[in-house]
Design an enzyme around this catalytic site. Structure first.
Site, PDB file in Angstrom:
ATOM      1  N   CYS A 138       0.920  -1.410   0.116  1.00  0.00           N
ATOM      2  CA  CYS A 138       0.004   0.138   0.200  1.00  0.00           C
ATOM      3  C   CYS A 138       1.032   1.209   0.103  1.00  0.00           C
ATOM      4  O   CYS A 138       0.737   1.981  -0.946  1.00  0.00           O
ATOM      5  CB  CYS A 138      -1.140  -0.059   1.301  1.00  0.00           C
ATOM      6  SG  CYS A 138      -1.850   1.489   1.426  1.00  0.00           S
ATOM      7  N   ARG A 157      -3.688  -9.967  -8.905  1.00  0.00           N
ATOM      8  CA  ARG A 157      -2.764 -10.258  -7.863  1.00  0.00           C
ATOM      9  C   ARG A 157      -3.143 -11.306  -7.118  1.00  0.00           C
ATOM     10  O   ARG A 157      -4.328 -11.714  -6.869  1.00  0.00           O
ATOM     11  CB  ARG A 157      -2.845  -9.007  -6.900  1.00  0.00           C
ATOM     12  CG  ARG A 157      -2.456  -7.693  -7.468  1.00  0.00           C
ATOM     13  CD  ARG A 157      -2.347  -6.464  -6.558  1.00  0.00           C
ATOM     14  NE  ARG A 157      -1.254  -6.573  -5.519  1.00  0.00           N
ATOM     15  CZ  ARG A 157       0.058  -6.442  -5.576  1.00  0.00           C
ATOM     16  NH1 ARG A 157       0.483  -5.943  -6.654  1.00  0.00           N
ATOM     17  NH2 ARG A 157       0.973  -6.572  -4.362  1.00  0.00           N
ATOM     18  N   HIS A 193     -23.592  23.724   0.876  1.00  0.00           N
ATOM     19  CA  HIS A 193     -23.744  24.276  -0.401  1.00  0.00           C
ATOM     20  C   HIS A 193     -22.611  25.285  -0.834  1.00  0.00           C
ATOM     21  O   HIS A 193     -22.426  26.154   0.017  1.00  0.00           O
ATOM     22  CB  HIS A 193     -24.994  25.053  -0.733  1.00  0.00           C
ATOM     23  CG  HIS A 193     -25.116  25.624  -2.180  1.00  0.00           C
ATOM     24  ND1 HIS A 193     -25.307  24.629  -3.064  1.00  0.00           N
ATOM     25  CD2 HIS A 193     -25.046  26.672  -2.501  1.00  0.00           C
ATOM     26  CE1 HIS A 193     -25.302  25.525  -4.266  1.00  0.00           C
ATOM     27  NE2 HIS A 193     -25.273  26.743  -3.774  1.00  0.00           N
TER      28      HIS A 193
HETATM   29  C1  LIG Z   1      -0.890  -0.308  -7.833  1.00  0.00           C
HETATM   30  C2  LIG Z   1      -1.751  -0.587  -6.750  1.00  0.00           C
HETATM   31  C3  LIG Z   1      -2.799   0.445  -6.193  1.00  0.00           C
HETATM   32  C4  LIG Z   1      -3.545   0.125  -5.205  1.00  0.00           C
HETATM   33  N1  LIG Z   1      -4.677   0.957  -4.690  1.00  0.00           N
HETATM   34  C5  LIG Z   1      -5.085   0.942  -4.010  1.00  0.00           C
HETATM   35  C6  LIG Z   1      -6.154   1.870  -3.306  1.00  0.00           C
HETATM   36  O1  LIG Z   1      -6.236   2.824  -4.043  1.00  0.00           O
HETATM   37  N2  LIG Z   1      -6.869   1.541  -1.966  1.00  0.00           N
HETATM   38  C7  LIG Z   1      -6.795   0.392  -1.667  1.00  0.00           C
HETATM   39  O2  LIG Z   1      -7.429   0.296  -0.724  1.00  0.00           O
HETATM   40  N3  LIG Z   1      -5.995  -0.565  -2.201  1.00  0.00           N
HETATM   41  C8  LIG Z   1      -5.277  -0.291  -2.966  1.00  0.00           C
HETATM   42  N4  LIG Z   1      -4.390  -1.250  -3.529  1.00  0.00           N
HETATM   43  C9  LIG Z   1      -4.156  -2.604  -2.916  1.00  0.00           C
HETATM   44  C10 LIG Z   1      -3.619  -2.417  -1.501  1.00  0.00           C
HETATM   45  O3  LIG Z   1      -2.095  -2.219  -1.815  1.00  0.00           O
HETATM   46  C11 LIG Z   1      -3.708  -3.765  -0.928  1.00  0.00           C
HETATM   47  O4  LIG Z   1      -5.040  -4.412  -0.695  1.00  0.00           O
HETATM   48  C12 LIG Z   1      -2.902  -3.818   0.496  1.00  0.00           C
HETATM   49  O5  LIG Z   1      -1.641  -3.393   0.488  1.00  0.00           O
HETATM   50  C13 LIG Z   1      -3.096  -5.002   1.374  1.00  0.00           C
HETATM   51  O6  LIG Z   1      -2.594  -4.944   2.427  1.00  0.00           O
HETATM   52  P1  LIG Z   1      -1.951  -6.114   3.466  1.00  0.00           P
HETATM   53  O7  LIG Z   1      -1.533  -5.768   4.842  1.00  0.00           O
HETATM   54  O8  LIG Z   1      -2.617  -7.439   3.276  1.00  0.00           O
HETATM   55  O9  LIG Z   1      -0.557  -6.566   2.616  1.00  0.00           O
HETATM   56  P2  LIG Z   1       0.712  -6.004   2.116  1.00  0.00           P
HETATM   57  O10 LIG Z   1       0.637  -4.361   2.036  1.00  0.00           O
HETATM   58  O11 LIG Z   1       0.830  -6.539   0.713  1.00  0.00           O
HETATM   59  O12 LIG Z   1       1.917  -6.080   2.781  1.00  0.00           O
HETATM   60  C14 LIG Z   1       2.311  -7.403   3.175  1.00  0.00           C
HETATM   61  C15 LIG Z   1       3.661  -7.141   3.731  1.00  0.00           C
HETATM   62  O13 LIG Z   1       4.172  -8.494   4.173  1.00  0.00           O
HETATM   63  C16 LIG Z   1       5.524  -8.615   4.007  1.00  0.00           C
HETATM   64  N5  LIG Z   1       5.837 -10.167   3.946  1.00  0.00           N
HETATM   65  C17 LIG Z   1       5.581 -10.790   2.942  1.00  0.00           C
HETATM   66  N6  LIG Z   1       5.965 -12.106   3.326  1.00  0.00           N
HETATM   67  C18 LIG Z   1       6.727 -11.823   4.431  1.00  0.00           C
HETATM   68  C19 LIG Z   1       7.548 -12.944   5.348  1.00  0.00           C
HETATM   69  N7  LIG Z   1       7.424 -14.334   4.980  1.00  0.00           N
HETATM   70  N8  LIG Z   1       8.289 -12.400   6.398  1.00  0.00           N
HETATM   71  C20 LIG Z   1       7.998 -11.014   6.399  1.00  0.00           C
HETATM   72  N9  LIG Z   1       7.276 -10.173   5.872  1.00  0.00           N
HETATM   73  C21 LIG Z   1       6.758 -10.689   4.681  1.00  0.00           C
HETATM   74  C22 LIG Z   1       5.795  -7.947   2.750  1.00  0.00           C
HETATM   75  O14 LIG Z   1       7.023  -7.679   2.382  1.00  0.00           O
HETATM   76  C23 LIG Z   1       4.623  -6.535   2.824  1.00  0.00           C
HETATM   77  O15 LIG Z   1       5.449  -5.648   3.247  1.00  0.00           O
HETATM   78  C24 LIG Z   1      -3.410  -1.041  -4.546  1.00  0.00           C
HETATM   79  C25 LIG Z   1      -2.404  -2.140  -4.886  1.00  0.00           C
HETATM   80  C26 LIG Z   1      -1.626  -1.819  -6.137  1.00  0.00           C
HETATM   81  C27 LIG Z   1      -0.562  -2.817  -6.481  1.00  0.00           C
END
Ligand SMILES: Cc1cc2nc3c(=O)[nH]c(=O)nc-3n(C[C@H](O)[C@H](O)[C@H](O)COP(=O)(O)OP(=O)(O)OC[C@H]3O[C@@H](n4cnc5c(N)ncnc54)[C@H](O)[C@@H]3O)c2cc1C
Length: 474
Positions: free
Chosen positions: A47, A278, A450
């Protein structure tokens, strides 16, 4: 334990510091639980580092340039020059500020931060490998584990990301120069946001999409509005075509697509961006060691408390399935932390809004009219076109509408769909209405400022009640 390991223990072990993981860790620590957060890459996850925030920063940059260049009707004559490298460093500054903030917040809330890659090593145990060679590893014993490892972009065969010719969304968010021509594979929300952004920066964008419309999952009138505007910005769409291969061509690429009937086409460009969805990061976690099995798409099934099939192992965010959105991840993170602390909390998926930052934006929450009917309601619908909103006209953004869906019997607001300026903000009012069980009467009789776009929400509600003032009642 491997020789040389050190071993520690914690109440709550969170794997992944994205918006799911870091929020869960902060909340757990606030609730008095000894909490450890393991991150292998960067605080803030996808994110903050390569998703929501960088994409919205570039969208703002592109909007600013495009807005200035197209303001003649307002009497503004400008010929802005885009310095993409400078835009990137501004974007990176925003990202750094936010990721630094996450680290500070975690520390200030007493979360133990561990840098490294976590893998389950057996029931109640995770092994964390620290960085590069000689950095060692540690074993952490936990009472409760929260898996928040997020997702990665899906690759299609023959299109391995090299971030030079074949870009993932991450590569597309880091370009130092504006490409003259870009092929985008996939017209989902990420493909559409980035297509619009680059079109506004001056790129000739060609989108190829296997399905027959953009933004699958959104109602036709919403997808059509966004697609029409993208076409006005110069984006060219080819539906019913799947990307089958690419080859180097001049300094760029030539992408071949194929229809279901086997007809092929080719498109030349500087780069190709593949944005076809994804997939969850669950394959590298050693889940076998705790007997946890993801579903066939790699997601972890959870109950309303966020718990997986294995006791005391929870999953939040993208790994726990759709909608794969940052605010859903954070909401789940808070709920799971509270559940572990023994608080009365559970997830309610009815009121999770979604936004797409295209031009115009999309904001949706709750049920569509069809979903409400399927769920057994007798839905009543009210609509307000943006071209009847004074504020939308003063912004020179008259495309779109607000639609509200309610139960005709009780008046409860069941959902809403907005396409138009600031739809991502406007949808918050309807999300609150759905969440608190507000009725049309509640929203319609609330006096709105407004001239604002939020008046369009009030007018759509009044339209559903049959007494809109600024649009004809049905
Ligand atoms: C281009 C793009 C635009 C987006 N725009 C939006 C938006 O406008 N609004 C919205 O709500 N969502 C948006 N999203 C989606 C959003 O980014 C994700 O839904 C969100 O980041 C998910 O959060 P999360 O905590 O599940 O995982 P992530 O943000 O994916 O974080 C997971 C973390 O876990 C870490 N990790 C993984 N495996 C391990 C391991 N074995 N050991 C230690 N660390 C590990 C990774 O390094 C990462 O930092 C967008 C995504 C993309 C790609």
């Amino acid at each position: 334990m491997v020789v040389g390991d050190i071993s520690t223990g914690t109440d709550v072990l969170v794997v992944g510091a994205g918006p799911g993981g870091y929020v869960a860790a902060i909340r757990a620590s606030q609730l008095g639980l000894d909490t450890t957060l393991v991150e292998k890459d960067a605080y803030g996850g996808v994110c903050l580092n390569r998703g929501c925030i960088p994409s919205k920063a570039l969208i703002t940059g592109a909007d600013t340039a495009h807005g200035a260049a197209n303001a003649e009707a307002m009497g503004v004559h400008a010929d802005p020059a885009v310095d993409m490298a400078a835009m990137q460093s501004w974007k990176d500054g925003v990202v750094d500020q936010l990721t630094g903030g996450v680290e500070k917040l975690c520390k200030a809330n007493g979360v133990n931060l561990v840098e490294g890659t976590a893998e389950f090593a057996g029931e109640g145990r995770v092994r964390v490998a620290h960085g590069g060679e000689g950095q060692g590893s540690e074993t952490i014993e936990y009472e409760h584990a929260i898996i928040a490892t997020g997702s990665r972009p899906i690759q299609i065969p023959g299109f391995e990301f090299d971030e030079e010719h074949v870009l993932s969304s991450q590569g597309a968010l880091s370009l130092d120069t504006v490409p003259d021509e870009l092929v985008v594979v996939g017209a989902g929300y990420i493909g559409m946001e980035l297509s619009t952004t680059y079109a506004k920066l001056g790129t000739d964008v060609t989108v190829v999409e296997m399905l027959d419309s953009a933004l699958p999952g959104y109602e036709d009138d919403i997808a059509r509005t966004v697609r029409k505007r993208a076409e006005e910005l110069g984006v060219e769409f080819h539906f019913g075509e799947g990307a089958s291969e690419w080859e180097p061509h001049n300094d760029g690429v030539r992408v071949t697509t194929e229809t279901e009937d086997g007809e092929t086409s080719t498109y030349a460009a500087d780069k190709v961006l593949v944005a076809v969805g994804r997939s969850p990061v669950t394959d590298t976690l050693g889940l076998d060691a705790i007997g946890l099995e993801p579903d066939e798409n790699g997601f972890l099934a959870t109950d309303e408390f966020g718990e997986t099939a294995v006791d005391d192992v929870y999953a939040v965010g993208d790994v726990a399935g759709e909608p794969m959105l940052a605010h859903k991840a954070s909401a789940e993170g808070e709920v799971v932390a509270e559940v572990i602390a023994g608080e009365p909390a559970a997830m309610d998926f009815q009121a999770i809004p979604a936004a797409v930052f295209t031009d115009p934006e999309i904001g949706t929450v709750g049920m569509t009219e069809a979903e409400a009917a399927d769920a057994g309601f007798d839905p009543v619908v009210g609509k307000m076109p943006m071209n009847a909103s004074g504020r939308a006209l003063t912004l020179s953004e008259p495309e779109g509408f607000v639609r509200v869906v309610a139960d005709s019997e009780t008046g409860f607001v069941l959902g809403g769909q907005i396409v138009g300026p600031e739809a991502s903000e406007l949808v918050a009012e309807l999300a609150l209405a759905v969440e608190m069980g507000a009725t049309l009467e509640d929203v319609g009789s609330t006096v709105h400022t407004h001239p604002t776009l939020s008046e369009a929400v009030m007018e759509a509600v009044k339209n559903a009640q049959g007494h809109a003032i600024h649009t004809l009642n049905r």
